[in-house]
Scaffold this motif. Sequence first.
Motif, PDB file in Angstrom:
ATOM      1  N   ILE A  70      -3.071   8.239   2.355  1.00  0.00           N
ATOM      2  CA  ILE A  70      -2.617   7.540   3.550  1.00  0.00           C
ATOM      3  C   ILE A  70      -2.870   6.050   3.385  1.00  0.00           C
ATOM      4  O   ILE A  70      -3.795   5.632   2.692  1.00  0.00           O
ATOM      5  N   THR A  71      -2.022   5.252   4.022  1.00  0.00           N
ATOM      6  CA  THR A  71      -2.263   3.817   4.065  1.00  0.00           C
ATOM      7  C   THR A  71      -3.397   3.545   5.037  1.00  0.00           C
ATOM      8  O   THR A  71      -3.526   4.203   6.069  1.00  0.00           O
ATOM      9  N   HIS A  72      -4.220   2.567   4.691  1.00  0.00           N
ATOM     10  CA  HIS A  72      -5.413   2.327   5.499  1.00  0.00           C
ATOM     11  C   HIS A  72      -5.843   0.877   5.334  1.00  0.00           C
ATOM     12  O   HIS A  72      -5.731   0.311   4.249  1.00  0.00           O
ATOM     13  N   TYR A  90      -5.970   2.229  -1.087  1.00  0.00           N
ATOM     14  CA  TYR A  90      -5.493   3.567  -0.729  1.00  0.00           C
ATOM     15  C   TYR A  90      -6.665   4.406  -0.240  1.00  0.00           C
ATOM     16  O   TYR A  90      -7.815   4.174  -0.604  1.00  0.00           O
ATOM     17  N   GLU A  91      -6.367   5.345   0.602  1.00  0.00           N
ATOM     18  CA  GLU A  91      -7.329   6.378   0.996  1.00  0.00           C
ATOM     19  C   GLU A  91      -6.666   7.708   0.667  1.00  0.00           C
ATOM     20  O   GLU A  91      -5.718   8.113   1.335  1.00  0.00           O
ATOM     21  N   ASN A  92      -7.133   8.339  -0.377  1.00  0.00           N
ATOM     22  CA  ASN A  92      -6.424   9.505  -0.885  1.00  0.00           C
ATOM     23  C   ASN A  92      -6.927  10.813  -0.289  1.00  0.00           C
ATOM     24  O   ASN A  92      -7.968  10.861   0.365  1.00  0.00           O
ATOM     25  N   LYS A 132       0.819  -1.211   0.000  1.00  0.00           N
ATOM     26  CA  LYS A 132       0.000   0.000   0.000  1.00  0.00           C
ATOM     27  C   LYS A 132       0.856   1.265   0.000  1.00  0.00           C
ATOM     28  O   LYS A 132       0.471   2.279  -0.596  1.00  0.00           O
ATOM     29  N   GLU A 133       1.982   1.214   0.663  1.00  0.00           N
ATOM     30  CA  GLU A 133       2.847   2.400   0.692  1.00  0.00           C
ATOM     31  C   GLU A 133       3.348   2.741  -0.705  1.00  0.00           C
ATOM     32  O   GLU A 133       3.465   3.913  -1.070  1.00  0.00           O
TER      33      GLU A 133
END
Length: 396
Positions: free
Chosen positions: A70-72, A255-257, A57-58
């Motif tokens: 952010i990673t989530h 992802y959570e942008n 995810k990163e």
Amino acid sequence: MGTSFFDPIYLLTINDNPSVSVHNASRNGYGVIEINCEKYPLNISGLRRAIAYAFDKEEVITMHLNGFGITHDSVVPRSNGWCVEDEFSYHYYTARPDIGNAILDDLNFTIDPGTGYRLAPDGSPFDIELKYPLGCGGPVSRFMMFDALEALHINYTGIYIVNWDEFIETIENHGDYDMFHWTRDFYSNSVEWLVDEFWSKNAEVYGKNLCNFRNATFDSWIDQLLTGNTYEEVYEAASEMQKILHYNVPNIIAYENTYMELYRNDRFTGYVPDLIRHISGLWTMRKIHHLNGSMGGTVAVSLAKDPPSFNVLLAESHYSELILEELYSSLYQAGPNGAPIQDLATSLLMETHDDNPEVISGHTRFTIDLIRNATWTDGMALTADDVVFTIIYLQQ
């Protein structure tokens, strides 16, 4: 002012314009990879968990979102007050294929020496394909999935684009698929939708439980989530349900942008950041005014699409809601921080049988007092009968 969001690659150009300001906030939604939990061997939660550990995810945040995200892990977005992301004892943020491979080894997903790919526990070969609807963002997410499956020695047959109608037909009718990548947005701060999305009984209901997830322990918390009489009861249920989903991985939050909206600063002031609607929400519309302090006038607000309906009782489109919430009042409105604020209601009394013997055991009674001076556009007074009509209509 716009209700849509722009790509961060334009940020430097926009910053050169002194008449335009940028509002940014964590998205109340995410890019997600849905997994068909009914299809063998993806119905084995350990396989899904192994894939989550191998997915980076990163790297998605860095390559796809240019760092604007952010990673989530939780299915509940971080901006939602019910999210328990920080309570998880482990995360799937970075690629850890070593953990994923160890899980698969323990589950007897052996590697075929002839092909180099893993076999299912019953000894049969299998492969995984990922589909996504045309126009859906997140290409890096899809290729990160390819890397994850390759690191786990799983045969990945490809990425397939489908048109939107085919996507809806397949996923909402619980059709045949392995994985689907798409994006989700939420327009409230509630978590009741966890029931629609993951209740076992909804795995065969059109448009619900799209990943065909079934888990008896998850189901056991539903009643407390929906009928809990205290914040602590509801929070406990929401927390446990998120932890169950986190372990069983019916989907992977890729992802959570960060969302960015533009607004003019050379004409108006009083913009209100809104947890649900961001800068273009209801509270900005109520508070915005001219720089000289005068009220009234016109502010232009852009919509990405035409509202398909203005029927307040039937409209389901987000674009219809953006207009209708400016025209109609509710008993309560979600405040800028998502907390309920009285609108047409002046008070609320909630009673159970323990509070009032007149209330049937196992039921909860809500008594709502209305403001006295509310009228319809024809001058007729708002009454409790109007509220009852609306509730019954929506229930039907």
